[in-house]
Structures are given as C-alpha cells and as structure tokens.
Scaffold this active site. Sequence first.
Site, PDB file in Angstrom:
ATOM      1  N   CYS A  80       0.785  -1.073  -0.234  1.00  0.00           N
ATOM      2  CA  CYS A  80       0.452  -0.263   0.019  1.00  0.00           C
ATOM      3  C   CYS A  80       0.313   1.516  -0.169  1.00  0.00           C
ATOM      4  O   CYS A  80       1.655   1.842  -0.821  1.00  0.00           O
ATOM      5  CB  CYS A  80      -1.129  -0.087   0.927  1.00  0.00           C
ATOM      6  SG  CYS A  80      -1.977   0.745   1.380  1.00  0.00           S
ATOM      7  N   HIS A 168      -4.175  -5.090   0.626  1.00  0.00           N
ATOM      8  CA  HIS A 168      -3.478  -5.238   1.531  1.00  0.00           C
ATOM      9  C   HIS A 168      -3.165  -7.206   2.665  1.00  0.00           C
ATOM     10  O   HIS A 168      -4.380  -7.699   2.230  1.00  0.00           O
ATOM     11  CB  HIS A 168      -4.248  -4.753   2.764  1.00  0.00           C
ATOM     12  CG  HIS A 168      -3.850  -3.520   3.295  1.00  0.00           C
ATOM     13  ND1 HIS A 168      -3.419  -2.902   3.879  1.00  0.00           N
ATOM     14  CD2 HIS A 168      -4.535  -2.196   2.380  1.00  0.00           C
ATOM     15  CE1 HIS A 168      -3.167  -1.596   3.335  1.00  0.00           C
ATOM     16  NE2 HIS A 168      -4.325  -1.943   2.924  1.00  0.00           N
ATOM     17  N   GLU A 170      -2.393  -8.863   4.206  1.00  0.00           N
ATOM     18  CA  GLU A 170      -2.775  -9.278   5.700  1.00  0.00           C
ATOM     19  C   GLU A 170      -4.219  -9.372   6.366  1.00  0.00           C
ATOM     20  O   GLU A 170      -3.799  -9.846   7.543  1.00  0.00           O
ATOM     21  CB  GLU A 170      -1.616  -8.830   7.383  1.00  0.00           C
ATOM     22  CG  GLU A 170      -2.776  -6.418   7.205  1.00  0.00           C
ATOM     23  CD  GLU A 170      -1.940  -6.021   6.191  1.00  0.00           C
ATOM     24  OE1 GLU A 170      -1.421  -6.560   4.632  1.00  0.00           O
ATOM     25  OE2 GLU A 170      -2.357  -4.315   5.904  1.00  0.00           O
TER      26      GLU A 170
END
Length: 511
Positions: A80, A168, A170
């Site tokens: 990002c 993202h 995660e």
Amino acid sequence: MQHNNVLILDFGSQYTQLIARRVRELNIYCEIHPFNKIPNNIEDFKAVILSGSPNSVRGEAVLHPDLAEIRGKKSLLAVCYGAQYLAHFSGGEVAPSNTREYGRANLSFVKDQEPFFNNIKTGSQVWMSHSDTIKQLPENGMLLASTHDVENAAYKIEGEQTYAIQFHPEVYHTTDGKQLLENFLVHIAGVNQDWTPQSFVEETVDELKEKLGNDKVVLGLSGGVDSSVAAMLLHKAIGKNLYCIFVNNGLLRKNEFHDVLEQYKGMGLNVKGVDASARFLDALAGLSDPEQKRKAIGRVFIEVFDDEAHEITDVKWLAQGTIYPDVIESVSATGGPSATIKSHHNVGGLPDFMKLKVVEPLKALFKDEVRRVGASMDMDKMLLGRHPFPGPGLAIRILGDITAEKVRILQEVDAIFIGNLKKYNLYDSVWQAGAILLPVNSVGVMGDERTYEKCVALRAVESTDGMTADWVNLPYEFLQKTSNEIINKVKGVNRVVYDISSKPPATIEWE
Ligand code: XMP
C-alpha cells in the site's frame, strides 16, 4: 538457533500488527520497527516488508524511510503506502484516485507463472484501502497484476527482489494473503519457517538459564494467561529459584484464589498465596470513584508485593508477563516522537522490588502465540483459554462503593453466569464476560412478598484485543435460564439485565 528474521517497517498503518501476525503464522520470526528507526542489526534480517500508512506520499506529511541498506540488497515487499512510496520516489507517479478504492477487488494477472502468485488463481479476492493510486510504475517496474479499478495493483522491480502491492495481504478479506506472504518470504526471499512454539520454548529456556544462572527471581501471578505462561518458562529454566506470589485482593471471582493456587501448585510452581483481602477492602472503604479505586488497589498491591519480595533473601530479578503489543513503539502521523510520553519514576521513591532487574520472557510474543507456547508446554487448556480479567477485578464491576457483602453478591452472580457459559459451550466463543452490580434497587415480587433489591447487568463481548468490542448475541434461552437461576439463588438480587452496547462508544467495563 539463528532465525532468518523479517523486518516490518511501520508507517503507522492500523494493520501493521496484522502483517506481523500473518508472518508469524507461517512460523517465521518478524519484528516491527518504526520506519525511521532501522535496527542496528539490519544484517540479521533477510527480508523487509514496508507497511501501509494513513499518510500520503504526496505533500508534506510524507514519511521517508532510509532504504540504503535494504533496496536491492534484501528481498523487499512494499504494501500500500510502501508500494506508492517506491513508485513516487523512483521515477513513477502517484496521484489521488478518482474512484473510492476501498473494499473488495479481484486480481487479474498480467504475467503468467510469476512465482509471486504461485498457487493463487486469477480472480482471487483482495482488500483495498487507499485514497491515492499509482499512475505510473517506477523505473524498471514491471506490472504483475491489476484489478477492475486499480491498474497498478502489483508490480516488481526488475533486477531486484523487490515486489510491491497496492492491496493488503494481511487482512482476512484478501483470500490468498497468507499464500502470497509465503510465496514472497519462503520461495522468493528464502526465509526459514523455523519459528515454532517448540523452538521458542527451547531457545527461551536456554537463554533464561544463561541469563539468570543461580539468581533468584520473583514473579507476581495473576491467574491470567500471560503471567502463567511466563512462570512456566521460568520454572523450566530455573526451577525453585523462581518465587511466585499470587495475591488475593478479595476481588477475584468466586473460589478463584483457592482453585488457581492449587492449579499452580499442581504445575510444580514454587508459589506462595497471600490472602490480603482485608487490606484491600480497608483501602477501598468509602471510595466510589473508579480511578480512586484503581489507585487504591494498585497502591496496596505494591505494598503487599513489596512485603513479600522482602521475605525472599537475595532476590535479583523481577519477572513480568509483558507481551509484544506492549513494547511495539508506535509511529505518530508526523513521523516525530510518539505522542505517548512514558512516565518516569522517581527512582528514590520506588518500592524495593521495582529496583530489581527485569526479565520479560514473553516480550516477543502476541497473545495468541502466548497461548500456543503454553499449549506446547502442556499447560492446562482451561488456564490458557481463560477470558481476560481486569487487575482491579470486581472492584470496577461494583459501581459505587465496595463492601464485603456486595463482593459476595457479585461473586455469586458471576459464578452462575460464567458457569452457564461453560455448561452451554458458549465460553470459548466469547472473548470476555462478567457481571456488573448496579447501584440501583428495584421493586420485585417473590412469593407474595414485595422485594426491593439489587439489579445486576450481564456483559459478554466479542473482540480481538479489547480495543473495540461487540456485544454477543447470546441465545434467549440461555439468558432466560441464567436470569432465573441468578434471581432464584442469589439473595439480594431481584432483576437481571443484559448489556447490548458496543465499544465504541461504550467500553467493556462499566467503570
Ligand atoms: P475497557 O473497559 O477499557 O476495557 O473497554 C478493555 C479491556 O481492559 C480491561 N481493563 C482493565 N484491565 N486494569 C486491567 O488490568 C484496569 O484497570 C482495567 N480496566 C479495563 C477490561 O477488562 C477489558 O479486557
């Protein structure tokens, strides 16, 4: 054992800790450091991940990391903000996005058979959360994947092991996020997957043995997961030289002091139970303000602990159950020093035990890892799965002033509530639960008699870290049975309510 460490440089994203947890789930050791504090032992890190950020790479609030020892020298994954940073400052272009790029999107690969996307199919769902977008790739950038709204969703830099993604990996909504991290860390960077609970226990016990030698260590047990697992590790390392103190402040759950003390003894710990209930109740007499109650309990705890620590001759260390989220240094939006200013103690005025050297065997672990480490040492499942319980205990669940009678009533109510959560197999799906004694009497009728008695609130929440929480939708039948049981069995209570407030704007505890 030398682990291939992974460095996560934090630019202040709310998801940074999640990156670390996903990496750790791959049995890979990683550390989070602020973007502007590259650790001195950078040579020990094999791969680096740049986190997202609330800041923009355009304008004045840009956060500049020093990548001199990283770019082109180590495997680098930029997420990002990181991906935008690499583009913007290496010959590409970043601009505000025209469409709102937030939420789910689907990847389509530009280049087939790219090892970065091994075992990930085109169309795979990813999570976007950004307001700038990469208009032009940096020098030597090669596009790897796009989504419907984001052309430059993933790219790599030719001639380097540098990869960048706008989404993202995660967050849970990125379906193949863990696979992507594995592709990058294991297959591209060549990092070993050797960070397991077992390896942690072996290495920590060896380190503790070496560090502590024949020294004596004192540790305050709380009945919670962290102090218990810390005690077990130390016990393995130094045995009887670990002196555990478990203080009954009179504000624990019903029978907890006795039961937990027995459990600790069963684990072979050298533990002393100190019943200081009366001392705590005396100090709390007449106090209604929550912060004053907390202070009084904190003060008496230190007095009691200090008295006990003095009984141990030649003790050199104080062990604490500090975990990783307590020690990660946070990044402020300006990139300047973190806003939280730590209070400095006046060393002369400290209780003696606080002048001891401090040992914190869990300070590299997240909470879920503490549980896994405990499980790998065969610790009791009930002990490891316990709900969090506040240090001031029932004192902050008895609104207003505290008396022995109110503690008794609340202990009875709480025991029925928690007992039923266990009986109906709901305990493990709840993050935290407890009962609150309200400073309210209401009219009721029992038999033919009018009653005018106390009201209790039940609270059960779902959460991951206590920072935000939702009330749990407990089955009506469960609430009905529990309410009946409380009113029938606990003398002094004639009304039960269920708290349906989320945090924010409410908090978990009522005080
Ligand atoms: P709140 O009420 O702030 O609670 O939403 C968040 C989490 O923190 C716990 N809590 C405390 N723990 N001492 C503690 O050790 C305290 O004074 C304290 N106050 C709240 C609470 O139980 C929940 O898990």
